[in-house]
Structures are given as C-alpha cells and as structure tokens.
Design a protein around this motif. Structure first.
Motif, PDB file in Angstrom:
ATOM      1  N   ASP A  13       0.845  -1.194   0.000  1.00  0.00           N
ATOM      2  CA  ASP A  13       0.000   0.000   0.000  1.00  0.00           C
ATOM      3  C   ASP A  13       0.881   1.245   0.000  1.00  0.00           C
ATOM      4  OD1 ASP A  13      -2.327  -1.436   0.025  1.00  0.00           O
ATOM      5  OD2 ASP A  13      -2.481  -1.444   2.229  1.00  0.00           O
ATOM      6  N   TYR A  14       0.393   2.290  -0.681  1.00  0.00           N
ATOM      7  CA  TYR A  14       1.209   3.501  -0.802  1.00  0.00           C
ATOM      8  C   TYR A  14       1.613   4.084   0.548  1.00  0.00           C
ATOM      9  CZ  TYR A  14       3.387   7.330  -3.145  1.00  0.00           C
ATOM     10  OH  TYR A  14       4.343   8.183  -3.614  1.00  0.00           O
ATOM     11  N   ILE A  15       0.709   3.960   1.513  1.00  0.00           N
ATOM     12  CA  ILE A  15       0.944   4.579   2.826  1.00  0.00           C
ATOM     13  C   ILE A  15       2.222   4.025   3.501  1.00  0.00           C
ATOM     14  CG2 ILE A  15      -0.490   2.988   4.184  1.00  0.00           C
ATOM     15  CD1 ILE A  15      -0.525   6.803   4.652  1.00  0.00           C
ATOM     16  N   THR A  16       2.625   2.822   3.131  1.00  0.00           N
ATOM     17  CA  THR A  16       3.855   2.274   3.733  1.00  0.00           C
ATOM     18  C   THR A  16       5.062   3.158   3.395  1.00  0.00           C
ATOM     19  OG1 THR A  16       4.259   0.852   1.825  1.00  0.00           O
ATOM     20  CG2 THR A  16       3.140  -0.159   3.695  1.00  0.00           C
ATOM     21  N   HIS A  17       5.039   3.736   2.193  1.00  0.00           N
ATOM     22  CA  HIS A  17       6.125   4.640   1.808  1.00  0.00           C
ATOM     23  C   HIS A  17       6.098   5.926   2.641  1.00  0.00           C
ATOM     24  CE1 HIS A  17       8.738   7.235  -0.518  1.00  0.00           C
ATOM     25  NE2 HIS A  17       7.732   8.058  -0.752  1.00  0.00           N
ATOM     26  N   SER A  18       4.901   6.473   2.838  1.00  0.00           N
ATOM     27  CA  SER A  18       4.772   7.684   3.649  1.00  0.00           C
ATOM     28  C   SER A  18       5.248   7.410   5.076  1.00  0.00           C
ATOM     29  CB  SER A  18       3.320   8.153   3.690  1.00  0.00           C
ATOM     30  OG  SER A  18       2.717   8.012   2.418  1.00  0.00           O
TER      31      SER A  18
ATOM     32  N   ALA B 257      14.920  11.718   3.196  1.00  0.00           N
ATOM     33  CA  ALA B 257      14.273  10.565   3.831  1.00  0.00           C
ATOM     34  C   ALA B 257      13.421   9.809   2.809  1.00  0.00           C
ATOM     35  CB  ALA B 257      13.416  11.028   5.001  1.00  0.00           C
ATOM     36  N   ASP B 258      12.739  10.567   1.954  1.00  0.00           N
ATOM     37  CA  ASP B 258      11.916   9.999   0.876  1.00  0.00           C
ATOM     38  C   ASP B 258      12.807   9.166  -0.059  1.00  0.00           C
ATOM     39  OD1 ASP B 258       9.692   9.950  -1.131  1.00  0.00           O
ATOM     40  OD2 ASP B 258      11.002  11.324  -2.221  1.00  0.00           O
ATOM     41  N   ARG B 259      13.934   9.736  -0.423  1.00  0.00           N
ATOM     42  CA  ARG B 259      14.872   9.045  -1.313  1.00  0.00           C
ATOM     43  C   ARG B 259      15.402   7.747  -0.676  1.00  0.00           C
ATOM     44  NH1 ARG B 259      17.486   9.671  -6.243  1.00  0.00           N
ATOM     45  NH2 ARG B 259      15.514  10.701  -6.636  1.00  0.00           N
TER      46      ARG B 259
ATOM     47  N   LEU C 255       2.478  13.451   4.831  1.00  0.00           N
ATOM     48  CA  LEU C 255       1.655  14.022   3.765  1.00  0.00           C
ATOM     49  C   LEU C 255       2.447  14.342   2.501  1.00  0.00           C
ATOM     50  CD1 LEU C 255      -0.252  16.568   6.073  1.00  0.00           C
ATOM     51  CD2 LEU C 255      -1.119  14.356   5.265  1.00  0.00           C
ATOM     52  N   HIS C 256       3.733  13.978   2.459  1.00  0.00           N
ATOM     53  CA  HIS C 256       4.604  14.569   1.443  1.00  0.00           C
ATOM     54  C   HIS C 256       4.215  14.244  -0.003  1.00  0.00           C
ATOM     55  CE1 HIS C 256       6.843  10.683   1.354  1.00  0.00           C
ATOM     56  NE2 HIS C 256       7.212  11.067   0.144  1.00  0.00           N
ATOM     57  N   ASP C 257       3.531  13.124  -0.232  1.00  0.00           N
ATOM     58  CA  ASP C 257       3.150  12.787  -1.607  1.00  0.00           C
ATOM     59  C   ASP C 257       1.674  13.059  -1.905  1.00  0.00           C
ATOM     60  OD1 ASP C 257       5.510  12.005  -2.897  1.00  0.00           O
ATOM     61  OD2 ASP C 257       5.479  10.038  -1.927  1.00  0.00           O
ATOM     62  N   VAL C 258       0.960  13.605  -0.936  1.00  0.00           N
ATOM     63  CA  VAL C 258      -0.489  13.779  -1.114  1.00  0.00           C
ATOM     64  C   VAL C 258      -0.840  14.747  -2.263  1.00  0.00           C
ATOM     65  CG1 VAL C 258      -2.595  14.677  -0.025  1.00  0.00           C
ATOM     66  CG2 VAL C 258      -1.192  12.989   1.174  1.00  0.00           C
TER      67      VAL C 258
HETATM   68 MN    MN Z   1       7.701   9.998  -1.724  1.00  0.00          MN
END
Ligand code: MN
Length: 494
Positions: free
Chosen positions: A44-49, A137-139, A71-74
């Motif tokens: 699920d996408y939320i695991t990345h967040s 952190a995202d990277r 919220l960074h990808d919302v």
């Molecule tokens: Mn991201």
C-alpha cells in the motif's frame, strides 16, 4: 497499522511529552488520500509515507516536519490539494509539503535534469532546509525498494543519489543518512565494484571486529580505573561506499585503511574527551600525524570529535573517535539536530545565518550561470569537492574548497578586501597570492587601499566562483567605464 504504532513509540521515546493527536489525524488523512494506491512492489502507498516519516522521527525532527513527512506525496499523487492540507494542518506543514512537491516536478532529462534538480534543491534549502531533509528521507525509502523498478529507472535514481542527494546530506552534516544513501545506491551504480568491496571487507572486517572487541574490554577496564564515565563504547564498521572511495585513494590495499572498524567512545563532556585521549596515548603509542582535534577545529559541516590512530595491543593499528553526546548527535544528524528536542516558535526554527551563508551565496551565483555544464562544474568545485578550513587572524574558521588560494580567502571575507589585496601572510610567513592553502592555515591578507583592483591573472588560479565572479565584474567595469569609476571616486571622497 503496526508501522504507525512503531512510529508513535519512536516519537514518544525521543519526546515523552509529544502530543500525537495531529500525527494520528495526518495519518488518517494521508491513508484516505492514498487509498487504493499501490507501490510497484505491491505494498500500500501509505507504507512509503510511513517509512519516510520513520526516518524523520529517527532524526528527532519537530512535529511539523514529521506530519509533513506523512503528507509529502499527497498533493502530487492524489486529488487532495495543498489548500486542504493547509486548512487541516496549518500553514507551516503546508509550506513544507509544498516545498517537497515543488522539488518533485521535473521536466528535464540528462544533464538538464541534473542541473535543474540541483538548482531547485538549493532554492528549497534556502527557504527551509527541512524540505530537503524530507526529500532525503523519501529518497532513502525509494532506494530500499528499488529492486521492483525497471533497470533504467534503478540506474537513474541510484546515480542521482550518489551525485546529488548523498553530497547534499554530507554538506548538511547528516552523516548517518549520507552513509545509508550511498550504500544503497552503490550496488546499482557500480555492481562489480560493490561485489569486490564486499568480498574484500568481509574477512578483514570480521577479524577487525573481533580485535576491536578485545580493545574495548581493555578500554573499559582502563576507564573505570581512572573513574571516567562513558555513555557508550562501540565498534563502528565503515560504510561500504566510503570504504570503496578510500580504497581508491590507498592503491586498493585494504591493509592501509585503519578505520575499517573504529572504536567510538561517547563521554559526558568536552573535558572527558581530552582525558580519554590522554589515557589512550598513555597506554598505546599514537601514529604520528594522525591525531585530529575536530573539537578545537570543527570540520566545515560542523563535525566535532577527537580522532587518533594508535598501535594497539600486539602492535595492531586501530582508530579511536572520542566525542560527547552533543557532538555525537551532530555527527549523526548534522543540521537536523537544530530542530531537536524542543517545539519552538516560528523564528527559532530558522537556521542561524552563518549556517546558511554558503547556501545563500550559492543562490546568488547560480542565478547568473545559465549554461548547465558550466553550472555543474562550478558546483563540483564549490560545494561537492573536499573542503578545507582555514583561520582568520582572529581565529574565525573559513570554509573553502580544496586548493583555494589567499585570493579566494580575501574575497570570501569581503569583496573590498579581495579587490585591494596585495599580499598574504600564511602561518605568519609572507606567501604569494597563488599559494595553495591547507586546512588549519592561518591566513592574513595585506590590503593596499590605493590598489587599482584585482589583476587579470588571478583568474588563472582562483578556485571559488565567488572570487572569479568578483574579479570578472571588476575587470568588466574597469574596461567599460574607467572614467565613470574615477568620476564617482572624485565626487565621493570616502
Ligand atoms: Mn515519496
């Protein structure tokens, strides 16, 4: 749901009084917005967040940054807008998320993309460094799930990490994150070298770890006999990519790398750091020239510690790193440590101007360089190559690129000093203006107010863009309007 609980307990561990209400709301908000979206690895996408936010919480960042992490990808990937984020979570969170979103939009390929990416990173950094920390952190999480992407994308992301993200993490002093980013990218960008380094280090690493354990036992005994309190003593294995880079400088001979496993000693205060250093040198002979006092002379990115390399028991060489808790925090988290521990008001969240100086200067000249190739060359020189630190006569530390000269130093202090410098004293000796400065040099500029500006041949040896730009601007002005300069001078007697 387990991940959210892990995140919450990590935050409470760092800040027992933290209020998690907004965090829970942000999680629900992000979870709803990303509902139904899957990552390429099927999760699920939320695991990345959550994973991104977990890294931010490990760095003990403030609550606004943590919520912005969730919220960074919302706005980028869902129908929910930045305005709605602002309505629900306030202006500060929205500004951070907006910053990350801006960084994410790239229209370019190849060199263009690279240069454009960097320009944006620095603009964002000047506005709020936390935007870039979220991006790092995202990277990190994107790299850890890289195997599910097509090879072309893997290459692009891994390369970009080694070329852009890791050097930026390094420049911001976030040592731990830099090491993790590099190691994850290393295997994709240089698979053969990666395998070779792993193999090289394996046997030797095990051997060295066992030896370091012995040393640590002796050390603990020694410290308790001398009644020095320590918070932690542990062996720390060098990151793989940084080992590989070092091997390149040491004829690929791993026996010449002394900090493959270093012993890290964390004590309560500065005085204890020096006390421990004394005890170590009383027991084991230091290697000449390998004692580094980064407490008295911190590295340009703020790193502080004492380093020494000694002939340990059985004559085996081992490196020690001694620091107090605060130094340790900064060594691991760098600039991120600025947002630790306390919820502050808006102005306190801004970095002190001296920590931002290099970023704002960079922004000034990056506006003027439109040619991307030239821009990248300049960046490599001014930001990403090794830095040296030299001293003013008052003892202030000035941070310059390697091979910088007294002229670079002079322009760094002030353009007027650069334009009127006629000589330099380096370590109290008269030295030519094209002398290559070394870390620790004490530099004094001799100024002649009657000097008619810089000399054109300085351009052949200066290393910084700042010096180059000032010299060129002056020469241009002189060529274009000598009369103007003179008439201005005569009307202005200062
Ligand atoms: Mn991201």
């Amino acid at each position: 749901m387990t991940m959210l609980n892990e995140l919450k307990s990590l935050i409470l561990q760092n800040n027992p009084k933290a209020d998690l209400t907004m965090l829970e709301l942000a999680y629900d908000f992000a979870n709803k917005a990303h509902a139904g979206q899957k990552r390429l690895d099927g999760t699920d996408y939320i695991t990345h967040s959550l994973a991104t936010t977990y890294t931010l919480a490990k760095m003990n960042l403030d609550m606004d940054t943590i919520i912005a992490g969730l919220l960074h990808d919302v706005p980028e990937d869902t129908a929910v807008t930045l305005d709605e984020i602002e309505k629900n979570f306030g202006r500060n969170v929205a500004k951070l998320v907006g910053g990350v979103t801006k960084l994410g939009k790239l229209k370019y390929r190849g060199l263009e993309r690279y240069a454009e990416n960097l320009r944006k990173m620095f603009v964002a950094m000047a506005e709020d460094v936390r935007v870039v920390i979220i991006k790092l952190a995202d990277r990190l999480h994107n790299l850890s799930t890289l195997s599910s992407l097509p090879p072309v994308k893997q290459q692009r992301i891994a390369r970009e990490t080694l070329e852009i993200y890791a050097p930026i993490a390094n420049r911001l002093g976030i040592g731990e994150l830099k090491g993790e980013l590099e190691d994850l990218a290393f295997r994709y960008v240089y698979p053969e070298e990666y395998a070779w380094t792993v193999k090289q280090s394996q046997t030797r690493m095990e051997d060295q770890l066992a030896y370091v354990e012995e040393i640590i036992d002796q050390l603990k005994k020694m410290l308790s006999e001398s009644r020095v309190k320590y918070l932690s003593i542990h062996g720390r294995a060098k990151h793989l990519y940084s080992l590989y880079r070092k091997l390149q400088r040491k004829d690929m001979d791993i026996s010449k790398v002394y900090d493959l496993v270093a012993v890290r000693i964390i004590v309560e205060n500065v005085a204890d750091c020096y006390h421990v250093l004394g005890l170590l040198h009383g027991k084991w002979k230091p290697l000449p020239g390998r004692i580094k006092d980064y407490i008295a002379q911190p590295k340009p990115n703020g790193y502080r510690s004492l380093h020494t390399t000694v002939f340990g028991s059985e004559g085996r060489i081992v490196e020690f790193q001694i620091r107090d808790v605060i130094m340790h925090d900064h060594a691991e988290y760098g600039i991120a440590a600025h947002w630790h521990y306390k919820e502050k008001n808006d102005t306190e969240l801004k970095l002190p101007p001296e920590q931002l100086k290099w970023i704002t200067e960079l922004l000034q000249w990056q506006k003027d360089i439109t040619d991307n190739e030239q821009y990248l060359d300049s960046l490599k020189l001014d930001i990403f190559q090794n830095r040296i630190f030299v001293f003013t006569p008052k003892g202030d530390v000035i941070d310059l690129p390697e091979d910088a000269t007294p002229v670079d130093f002079a322009y760094y202090i002030h353009s007027d000093i650069g334009n009127h410098c006629t000589g330099a004293r380096v370590n109290e000796k008269m030295s030519p203006l094209d002398t290559t400065l070394k870390s620790g040099d004490l530099v004094e500029i001799i100024v002649d107010k009657n000097r008619q500006g810089p000399s054109e041949d300085w351009l052949s040896f200066v290393k910084t863009n700042m010096a180059r730009a000032h010299i060129k601007a002056y020469l241009k002005k002189r060529r274009g309007g000598l009369s103007k300069i003179f008439s201005r001078k005569s009307t202005n007697p200062s």
